[in-house]
Design a protein around this motif. Structure first.
Motif, PDB file in Angstrom:
ATOM      1  N   GLY A 172       0.911  -1.259  -0.083  1.00 27.93           N
ATOM      2  CA  GLY A 172       0.086  -0.003   0.045  1.00 27.93           C
ATOM      3  C   GLY A 172       0.744   1.435  -0.043  1.00 27.93           C
ATOM      4  O   GLY A 172       0.241   2.368   0.301  1.00 27.93           O
ATOM      5  N   LEU A 173       2.134   1.411  -0.581  1.00 28.97           N
ATOM      6  CA  LEU A 173       2.954   2.432  -0.562  1.00 28.97           C
ATOM      7  C   LEU A 173       2.580   3.319  -1.721  1.00 28.97           C
ATOM      8  O   LEU A 173       1.660   2.875  -2.595  1.00 28.97           O
ATOM      9  CB  LEU A 173       4.397   2.057  -0.668  1.00 28.97           C
ATOM     10  N   TYR A 230       3.916  -6.003   6.088  1.00 29.97           N
ATOM     11  CA  TYR A 230       3.388  -4.725   7.073  1.00 29.97           C
ATOM     12  C   TYR A 230       2.562  -3.862   5.962  1.00 29.97           C
ATOM     13  O   TYR A 230       2.942  -3.517   5.064  1.00 29.97           O
ATOM     14  CB  TYR A 230       4.489  -3.659   7.544  1.00 29.97           C
ATOM     15  N   PRO A 231       1.251  -3.265   6.482  1.00 28.63           N
ATOM     16  CA  PRO A 231       0.392  -2.400   5.703  1.00 28.63           C
ATOM     17  C   PRO A 231       1.292  -1.033   5.904  1.00 28.63           C
ATOM     18  O   PRO A 231       1.509  -0.721   6.939  1.00 28.63           O
ATOM     19  CB  PRO A 231      -0.913  -2.509   6.379  1.00 28.63           C
ATOM     20  N   ALA A 232       1.236  -0.190   5.078  1.00 26.31           N
ATOM     21  CA  ALA A 232       1.787   1.019   5.020  1.00 26.31           C
ATOM     22  C   ALA A 232       1.050   1.808   5.945  1.00 26.31           C
ATOM     23  O   ALA A 232      -0.367   2.115   5.560  1.00 26.31           O
ATOM     24  CB  ALA A 232       2.054   1.745   3.672  1.00 26.31           C
ATOM     25  N   LEU A 233       1.416   2.670   6.898  1.00 24.38           N
ATOM     26  CA  LEU A 233       0.471   3.555   7.835  1.00 24.38           C
ATOM     27  C   LEU A 233       0.995   4.751   7.479  1.00 24.38           C
ATOM     28  O   LEU A 233       2.421   5.198   7.331  1.00 24.38           O
ATOM     29  CB  LEU A 233       0.738   3.107   9.264  1.00 24.38           C
ATOM     30  N   LEU A 279       1.893  14.398   1.839  1.00 25.98           N
ATOM     31  CA  LEU A 279       1.149  13.847   0.675  1.00 25.98           C
ATOM     32  C   LEU A 279      -0.276  13.435   1.118  1.00 25.98           C
ATOM     33  O   LEU A 279      -1.402  14.056   0.212  1.00 25.98           O
ATOM     34  CB  LEU A 279       1.652  12.673   0.081  1.00 25.98           C
ATOM     35  N   TYR A 280      -0.732  12.907   2.125  1.00 27.15           N
ATOM     36  CA  TYR A 280      -1.742  12.537   2.564  1.00 27.15           C
ATOM     37  C   TYR A 280      -2.715  13.819   2.872  1.00 27.15           C
ATOM     38  O   TYR A 280      -3.858  13.794   2.234  1.00 27.15           O
ATOM     39  CB  TYR A 280      -1.864  11.534   3.625  1.00 27.15           C
ATOM     40  N   LYS A 281      -2.236  14.694   3.316  1.00 27.41           N
ATOM     41  CA  LYS A 281      -2.977  15.944   3.507  1.00 27.41           C
ATOM     42  C   LYS A 281      -3.283  16.716   2.618  1.00 27.41           C
ATOM     43  O   LYS A 281      -4.366  17.331   2.220  1.00 27.41           O
ATOM     44  CB  LYS A 281      -1.984  16.696   4.678  1.00 27.41           C
ATOM     45  N   GLU A 282      -2.446  16.685   1.525  1.00 34.42           N
ATOM     46  CA  GLU A 282      -2.552  17.333   0.198  1.00 34.42           C
ATOM     47  C   GLU A 282      -3.465  16.490  -0.648  1.00 34.42           C
ATOM     48  O   GLU A 282      -3.821  17.011  -1.849  1.00 34.42           O
ATOM     49  CB  GLU A 282      -1.317  17.456  -0.584  1.00 34.42           C
ATOM     50  N   GLY A 283      -3.932  15.542  -0.522  1.00 37.08           N
ATOM     51  CA  GLY A 283      -4.724  14.610  -1.141  1.00 37.08           C
ATOM     52  C   GLY A 283      -4.246  13.844  -2.422  1.00 37.08           C
ATOM     53  O   GLY A 283      -4.563  13.284  -3.293  1.00 37.08           O
ATOM     54  N   LEU A 284      -2.786  13.641  -2.114  1.00 39.42           N
ATOM     55  CA  LEU A 284      -1.859  13.126  -3.179  1.00 39.42           C
ATOM     56  C   LEU A 284      -1.491  11.649  -2.966  1.00 39.42           C
ATOM     57  O   LEU A 284      -1.063  10.849  -3.679  1.00 39.42           O
ATOM     58  CB  LEU A 284      -0.684  13.882  -3.408  1.00 39.42           C
ATOM     59  N   TYR A 285      -1.833  11.107  -1.672  1.00 35.45           N
ATOM     60  CA  TYR A 285      -1.778   9.653  -1.425  1.00 35.45           C
ATOM     61  C   TYR A 285      -3.011   9.420  -0.598  1.00 35.45           C
ATOM     62  O   TYR A 285      -3.192   9.868   0.243  1.00 35.45           O
ATOM     63  CB  TYR A 285      -0.475   9.573  -0.481  1.00 35.45           C
ATOM     64  N   VAL A 286      -3.341   8.031  -1.010  1.00 33.91           N
ATOM     65  CA  VAL A 286      -4.589   7.418  -0.307  1.00 33.91           C
ATOM     66  C   VAL A 286      -4.290   6.148   0.092  1.00 33.91           C
ATOM     67  O   VAL A 286      -3.744   5.312  -0.999  1.00 33.91           O
ATOM     68  CB  VAL A 286      -5.766   7.409  -1.286  1.00 33.91           C
ATOM     69  N   PRO A 287      -4.085   5.836   1.286  1.00 35.78           N
ATOM     70  CA  PRO A 287      -3.840   4.424   1.979  1.00 35.78           C
ATOM     71  C   PRO A 287      -4.856   3.596   1.613  1.00 35.78           C
ATOM     72  O   PRO A 287      -5.977   3.793   1.236  1.00 35.78           O
ATOM     73  CB  PRO A 287      -3.452   5.110   3.603  1.00 35.78           C
ATOM     74  N   TYR A 288      -4.320   2.192   1.754  1.00 33.43           N
ATOM     75  CA  TYR A 288      -5.363   1.222   1.641  1.00 33.43           C
ATOM     76  C   TYR A 288      -6.431   1.194   2.550  1.00 33.43           C
ATOM     77  O   TYR A 288      -6.079   1.846   3.936  1.00 33.43           O
ATOM     78  CB  TYR A 288      -4.637  -0.274   1.715  1.00 33.43           C
ATOM     79  N   THR A 289      -7.434   1.089   2.451  1.00 34.72           N
ATOM     80  CA  THR A 289      -8.397   0.675   3.508  1.00 34.72           C
ATOM     81  C   THR A 289      -8.061  -0.349   4.361  1.00 34.72           C
ATOM     82  O   THR A 289      -7.202  -1.421   3.789  1.00 34.72           O
ATOM     83  CB  THR A 289      -9.976   0.475   2.859  1.00 34.72           C
TER      84      THR A 289
END
Length: 342
Positions: free
Chosen positions: A168-169, A195-198, A208-218
């Protein structure tokens, strides 16, 4: 010996000259970079002695393990000091094995000769992915051939080989994760961590997550992918020694996790998912499941999340056998005498 205990020695992030997109090593180890100087040979000796006070040495295989920063990237003098302490503990029978983790691009012939002098038994390689796009996006742009070369060297020196994969990277997908697994299985590792990416606070991935450029796996995506990887490892007789990050004060709900598929019983969810799939493959509509008390978590993990899916599609009777030691679950058509072990 019928038990196995790890004595962990966490090396702060100072050992690694890279800043992987997902990593804030100080959060993972619960230590700051300045704590590096506190990790000495004396500290290793004292840590081993403290753990041994609670271990039945005669009935337990004891392993001292260097985790955290890239061990073979720290200064050579520090490596020697720490390994010598572990080696002496092994010589006098306090511990049975020495383990360390490092990046595949920090293993070469000279390094392996060095580790061999201190009788290191297990080397784990933090591979994370075999997809070049994923490695580049994660700031881990080492050539894939370094994984092959490092793995071959570890096995050549007679040490046990461990691989670590992270699903999930950035730029990742389920298909890429499964393909990465198939590529590393060709290298014949003895053990695997999955490991799942956290998304941890204060990391580039958090930005990147805050900017909406990365979405982790559910959580569901991570469980399904990790479970399929565990199944393949078992088919190839590769021991999965961990699925999911170990829960700590920082790696926990309300800790340093900003987003991502965290669950304190991640492996149990994976086991439950696999069991659910195996049950649903049975053609009968009514089934009886006989299960040992010690295996109940495989059936009821996540507040019976996957078991409820079974109940929606099948009529199921569960019979629990108290104190059953064998790792066996029997499933048979309800009211029939024949059985199938799953």
């Amino acid at each position: 010996m019928n038990r196995h205990r790890i004595i962990p020695i966490f090396i702060p992030h100072v050992g690694c000259p890279h800043d992987c997109i997902f990593c804030n090593q100080a959060k993972i180890t619960g230590q700051l970079r300045e704590d590096y100087n506190k990790i000495t040979g004396k500290f290793v000796e004292e840590t081993i002695d403290a753990y041994l006070e609670t271990i039945d040495r005669d009935q337990t295989t004891v392993e001292v393990s260097f985790f955290g920063g890239t061990f073979t990237a720290i200064e050579l003098r520090k490596q020697q000091e720490l390994l010598e302490a572990a080696h002496q503990a092994k010589l006098c029978g306090k511990v049975d094995k020495i383990r360390l983790s490092t990046r595949p691009d920090y293993i070469d012939l000279a390094t392996m000769k060095h580790l061999s002098r201190y009788t290191v038994d297990v080397v784990e390689l933090g591979i994370q992915s075999m997809d070049e796009e994923v490695l580049l996006a994660s700031n881990r742009a080492y050539p894939k051939k370094s994984v092959k070369l490092a793995s071959e060297l570890v096995k050549k020196f007679g040490m046990s080989l461990g691989h670590q994969l992270m699903l999930g990277l950035p730029s990742d997908s389920k298909e890429k994760d499964l393909k990465s697994l198939e590529e590393v299985l060709l290298l014949k590792p003895d053990m695997m961590r999955i490991y799942p990416a956290l998304v941890l606070k204060d990391t580039e991935m958090a930005e990147l997550y805050k900017e909406g450029l990365y979405v982790p796996y559910t959580l569901e995506e991570a469980v399904e992918t990790a479970a399929l990887m565990m199944k393949r490892c078992r088919e190839e007789n590769v021991l999965v020694i961990r699925a999911g990050l170990q829960t700590t004060e920082e790696i926990n709900e309300g800790g340093e996790i900003l987003a991502g598929p965290f669950h304190p019983a991640f492996r149990e969810l994976c086991e439950s998912y696999l069991l659910m799939k195996r049950i649903l493959e049975k053609p009968e509509e009514s089934l009886e499941i006989t299960i040992g008390e010690r295996d109940l978590s495989k059936l009821y993990a996540g507040k019976k999340k996957y078991f409820r899916e079974v109940q929606e599609k099948k009529k199921v009777k569960v019979t629990i056998v108290p104190d059953k030691v064998e790792d066996i679950i029997e499933i048979r058509p309800l009211g029939k005498g024949c059985s199938t072990c799953i």
